[in-house]
Design a protein around this motif. Structure first.
Motif, mmCIF file in Angstrom:
data_model
loop_
_atom_site.group_PDB
_atom_site.id
_atom_site.type_symbol
_atom_site.label_atom_id
_atom_site.label_comp_id
_atom_site.label_asym_id
_atom_site.label_seq_id
_atom_site.Cartn_x
_atom_site.Cartn_y
_atom_site.Cartn_z
ATOM 1 N N GLU A 198 -0.587 0.887 5.521
ATOM 2 C CA GLU A 198 0.618 1.613 5.926
ATOM 3 C C GLU A 198 1.614 1.699 4.769
ATOM 4 O OE1 GLU A 198 4.219 1.069 9.108
ATOM 5 O OE2 GLU A 198 2.238 0.366 9.704
ATOM 6 N N VAL A 199 1.809 0.595 4.069
ATOM 7 C CA VAL A 199 2.721 0.586 2.923
ATOM 8 C C VAL A 199 2.174 1.468 1.807
ATOM 9 C CG1 VAL A 199 3.624 -0.882 1.065
ATOM 10 C CG2 VAL A 199 3.800 -1.614 3.447
ATOM 11 N N VAL A 215 15.080 2.792 7.075
ATOM 12 C CA VAL A 215 14.204 1.899 7.849
ATOM 13 C C VAL A 215 12.861 1.732 7.147
ATOM 14 C CG1 VAL A 215 12.950 1.634 10.029
ATOM 15 C CG2 VAL A 215 15.331 2.423 10.045
ATOM 16 N N ASP A 216 12.229 2.844 6.757
ATOM 17 C CA ASP A 216 10.937 2.759 6.067
ATOM 18 C C ASP A 216 11.085 2.040 4.728
ATOM 19 O OD1 ASP A 216 9.385 3.952 8.025
ATOM 20 O OD2 ASP A 216 9.592 5.967 7.195
ATOM 21 N N GLU A 249 9.916 -2.682 1.364
ATOM 22 C CA GLU A 249 10.435 -3.773 0.538
ATOM 23 C C GLU A 249 10.119 -5.137 1.136
ATOM 24 O OE1 GLU A 249 14.510 -2.538 0.172
ATOM 25 O OE2 GLU A 249 14.040 -1.245 -1.538
ATOM 26 N N ALA A 250 10.184 -5.251 2.462
ATOM 27 C CA ALA A 250 9.840 -6.524 3.105
ATOM 28 C C ALA A 250 8.365 -6.857 2.887
ATOM 29 C CB ALA A 250 10.160 -6.455 4.599
ATOM 30 N N HIS A 251 7.514 -5.852 2.973
ATOM 31 C CA HIS A 251 6.081 -6.084 2.792
ATOM 32 C C HIS A 251 5.763 -6.454 1.344
ATOM 33 C CE1 HIS A 251 1.758 -5.639 3.451
ATOM 34 N NE2 HIS A 251 1.741 -5.108 2.243
ATOM 35 N N PRO A 266 1.073 -9.527 -3.288
ATOM 36 C CA PRO A 266 0.722 -9.269 -4.687
ATOM 37 C C PRO A 266 -0.077 -7.988 -4.925
ATOM 38 C CG PRO A 266 0.489 -11.595 -4.211
ATOM 39 C CD PRO A 266 0.758 -10.911 -2.895
ATOM 40 N N PRO A 267 -1.085 -7.647 -4.085
ATOM 41 C CA PRO A 267 -1.810 -6.394 -4.356
ATOM 42 C C PRO A 267 -0.916 -5.155 -4.259
ATOM 43 C CG PRO A 267 -3.102 -7.791 -2.900
ATOM 44 C CD PRO A 267 -1.744 -8.411 -3.007
ATOM 45 N N CYS A 268 -0.008 -5.144 -3.288
ATOM 46 C CA CYS A 268 0.886 -3.985 -3.158
ATOM 47 C C CYS A 268 1.907 -3.950 -4.297
ATOM 48 C CB CYS A 268 1.577 -3.980 -1.797
ATOM 49 S SG CYS A 268 0.453 -3.526 -0.440
ATOM 50 N N ILE A 269 2.374 -5.123 -4.726
ATOM 51 C CA ILE A 269 3.288 -5.185 -5.868
ATOM 52 C C ILE A 269 2.585 -4.633 -7.107
ATOM 53 C CG2 ILE A 269 4.482 -6.736 -7.467
ATOM 54 C CD1 ILE A 269 4.959 -8.586 -5.022
ATOM 55 N N GLU A 270 1.363 -5.056 -7.323
ATOM 56 C CA GLU A 270 0.594 -4.586 -8.478
ATOM 57 C C GLU A 270 0.400 -3.072 -8.426
ATOM 58 O OE1 GLU A 270 -3.879 -5.093 -10.319
ATOM 59 O OE2 GLU A 270 -3.056 -6.715 -9.110
ATOM 60 N N PHE A 271 0.059 -2.562 -7.240
ATOM 61 C CA PHE A 271 -0.130 -1.119 -7.118
ATOM 62 C C PHE A 271 1.184 -0.375 -7.337
ATOM 63 C CE2 PHE A 271 -0.298 2.939 -4.989
ATOM 64 C CZ PHE A 271 -1.434 3.477 -5.564
#
Length: 93
Positions: free
Chosen positions: A14-15, A30-31, A36-38, A43-48
């Protein structure tokens, strides 16, 4: 339930679907907070996200520098093959 934080985690998917709009500042508040919360704990989403930001910055720096002609068919086929191989490796991971 422990989150997997990978391509199989529904929250990551979803993120992931919203990251381009996040980087471009097109998400509503809201989104934006949800993303940002996720990514605060993923780490994988931060890297992406970091990779996506680098791509956007590179594209903006490159924009308008030169007109490209058509891609030769051989190069187009090599690029498609490389892309398909990369997708296959990601699916196996």
């Amino acid at each position: 339930m422990t989150l997997q934080h990978d391509k199989r985690d529904p929250a990551c998917l979803e993120v992931f679907a919203k990251l381009s709009e996040y980087v471009d500042g097109e998400l509503d508040a809201v989104d934006c907070r949800e993303v940002e919360a996720h990514i605060a704990d993923c780490p994988p989403c931060i890297e992406f996200l970091q990779s996506l930001k680098r791509c956007v910055a590179a594209e903006r720096a490159f924009q308008g520098r030169a007109e490209c002609g058509p891609v030769p068919p051989e190069l187009e086929q090599r690029l498609k093959s490389a892309w398909q191989a990369a997708l296959a490796r990601r699916q196996q991971a």
